[in-house]
Design an enzyme around this catalytic site. Structure first.
Site, mmCIF file in Angstrom:
data_model
loop_
_atom_site.group_PDB
_atom_site.id
_atom_site.type_symbol
_atom_site.label_atom_id
_atom_site.label_comp_id
_atom_site.label_asym_id
_atom_site.label_seq_id
_atom_site.Cartn_x
_atom_site.Cartn_y
_atom_site.Cartn_z
ATOM 1 N N THR A 72 -5.058 2.199 -0.171
ATOM 2 C CA THR A 72 -4.608 2.780 1.097
ATOM 3 C C THR A 72 -5.736 3.300 1.984
ATOM 4 O OG1 THR A 72 -4.240 4.921 0.025
ATOM 5 C CG2 THR A 72 -2.366 3.395 0.133
ATOM 6 N N THR A 114 5.033 -1.038 3.186
ATOM 7 C CA THR A 114 4.647 -0.107 4.233
ATOM 8 C C THR A 114 5.145 -0.530 5.610
ATOM 9 O OG1 THR A 114 2.712 0.809 5.403
ATOM 10 C CG2 THR A 114 2.463 -1.349 4.430
ATOM 11 N N ASP A 115 5.291 0.452 6.486
ATOM 12 C CA ASP A 115 5.616 0.207 7.885
ATOM 13 C C ASP A 115 4.538 -0.604 8.596
ATOM 14 O OD1 ASP A 115 4.063 2.676 7.433
ATOM 15 O OD2 ASP A 115 4.075 2.883 9.604
ATOM 16 N N TYR A 141 -5.609 -3.840 5.750
ATOM 17 C CA TYR A 141 -4.583 -3.187 4.939
ATOM 18 C C TYR A 141 -3.209 -3.772 5.232
ATOM 19 C CZ TYR A 141 -1.165 0.369 3.601
ATOM 20 O OH TYR A 141 -0.060 1.015 3.100
ATOM 21 N N LYS A 145 -0.809 -5.991 2.650
ATOM 22 C CA LYS A 145 0.497 -5.522 2.198
ATOM 23 C C LYS A 145 1.589 -6.554 2.501
ATOM 24 C CE LYS A 145 1.596 -2.073 0.613
ATOM 25 N NZ LYS A 145 1.782 -1.692 -0.814
ATOM 26 N N TRP A 167 4.303 7.078 6.209
ATOM 27 C CA TRP A 167 3.773 8.431 6.355
ATOM 28 C C TRP A 167 4.064 9.284 5.115
ATOM 29 C CZ3 TRP A 167 4.233 10.644 11.990
ATOM 30 C CH2 TRP A 167 3.815 9.673 12.919
#
Length: 304
Positions: A72, A114-115, A141, A145, A167
């Site tokens: 991350t 993830t968003d 990143y 993902k 978040w």
């Protein structure tokens, strides 16, 4: 089995699985295998296959692997070639390895995404994002993902759950809430980005949700799970100040252009819980309530 068990989310998942009041079928005596990075290199194909076969291949009941491992360090992945390679290995290659191994032993996989994989809505629209909305990852990143999602779907089409969240903060490790709490004691004022919108997510709530999904028997697919409602990073920072009893007006807003970072951040990543509710699952609590509860249960969050 929990991979990434040493991270903030993994720790919360394992704590619930091994708690004395864990539901029947959970608990250490029932065979929870918690693997942190030191116990399993998820990028090593042989190690992954051996671990999954040993941990999930010999049980009598249904087996589930929950993958909470992730790279991350989004900015370092943009500036450091070694970090970029690690991001691809952990975020893209490893989920595919885990999914393939699960397929060999008949286990299901719950994979956390993830968003960042999502793109802007057509015409610049702003509404909570659904799993079927356009993807548009920007940066190493985000692309890694999305590749991880694709490899999970390809390797384990009938037994996967992909959960996008956003978040996330927990009681340990580096995260935005802990950083703001530290800076609140060090500086008179802070300037925080106020044009990026998202859904802050307490790791404990997400852990509860992931385990509920794993137990639900829901059909394979991609779902969104994040704290209810939306705010900006500036709004979240001001909420942290409020929890500390500090004046939230000490947090001043700025735009993204005034605070450039190596990795691009989504301007709008508010996640809809419709796909979550459609599976019969309870939505995660509203983000502001969750922050208050998290601080009450873990006062050291505000120690930074």
């Amino acid at each position: 089995m929990v991979t990434g068990a040493g991270g903030a989310l993994g720790r919360e998942v394992v704590a619930r699985l091994t708690a004395p009041d864990a539901p029947s079928g959970d608990g250490a005596s029932s065979g929870v295998v918690a693997l942190a990075r030191a116990e399993l290199d998820v990028t090593d194909p042989v190690a992954v296959r051996d671990a999954v076969h040993a941990g999930l291949g010999s049980g009598d009941g249904p087996a589930v692997l929950l993958n909470a491992s992730a790279f991350t360090a989004v900015d370092r992945a943009e500036t450091d070639p070694e970090a970029a390679a690690e991001a691809w290995a952990v975020n893209a290659d490893a989920p595919g390895l885990l999914a393939a191994a699960c397929g060999e032993v008949g286990a299901a996989l719950v994979h956390v995404s993830t968003d960042y994989v999502l793109g802007p809505l057509p015409g610049g629209a702003r509404r909570p994002l659904e799993p079927g909305d356009p993807v548009g990852p920007e940066g190493v990143y985000a692309r890694s993902k999305l590749a991880g999602e694709e490899r999970v779907r390809a390797a384990l089409p009938g037994a996967h759950q992909i959960v996008r969240t956003a978040w996330v903060y927990g009681p340990t490790g580096a995260n935005f809430v802990r950083t703001i709490a530290r800076l609140a004691r060090e500086r008179d004022t802070l300037t925080v980005v106020d044009d990026q919108h998202g859904s802050p997510t307490w790791a404990g709530d997400l852990a509860d949700g992931l385990l509920a999904l794993a137990r639900s028997g829901a059909s394979p697919g991609t779902r969104h799970a994040a704290g209810g409602g939306a705010t900006t990073w500036c709004g979240l920072a001001r909420a942290v100040f409020e929890e500390m009893g500090a004046d939230p007006s000490r947090v001043q807003p700025c735009d993204t252009a005034s605070f450039p970072r190596p990795a691009p951040r989504p301007a709008w990543s508010v996640l809809s819980d419709a796909s979550w509710r459609a599976a019969g699952l309870a939505p995660l609590p509203p983000w502001r309530d969750a922050l208050h509860t998290a601080v009450a249960r873990h006062p050291h969050l505000l120690l930074g």
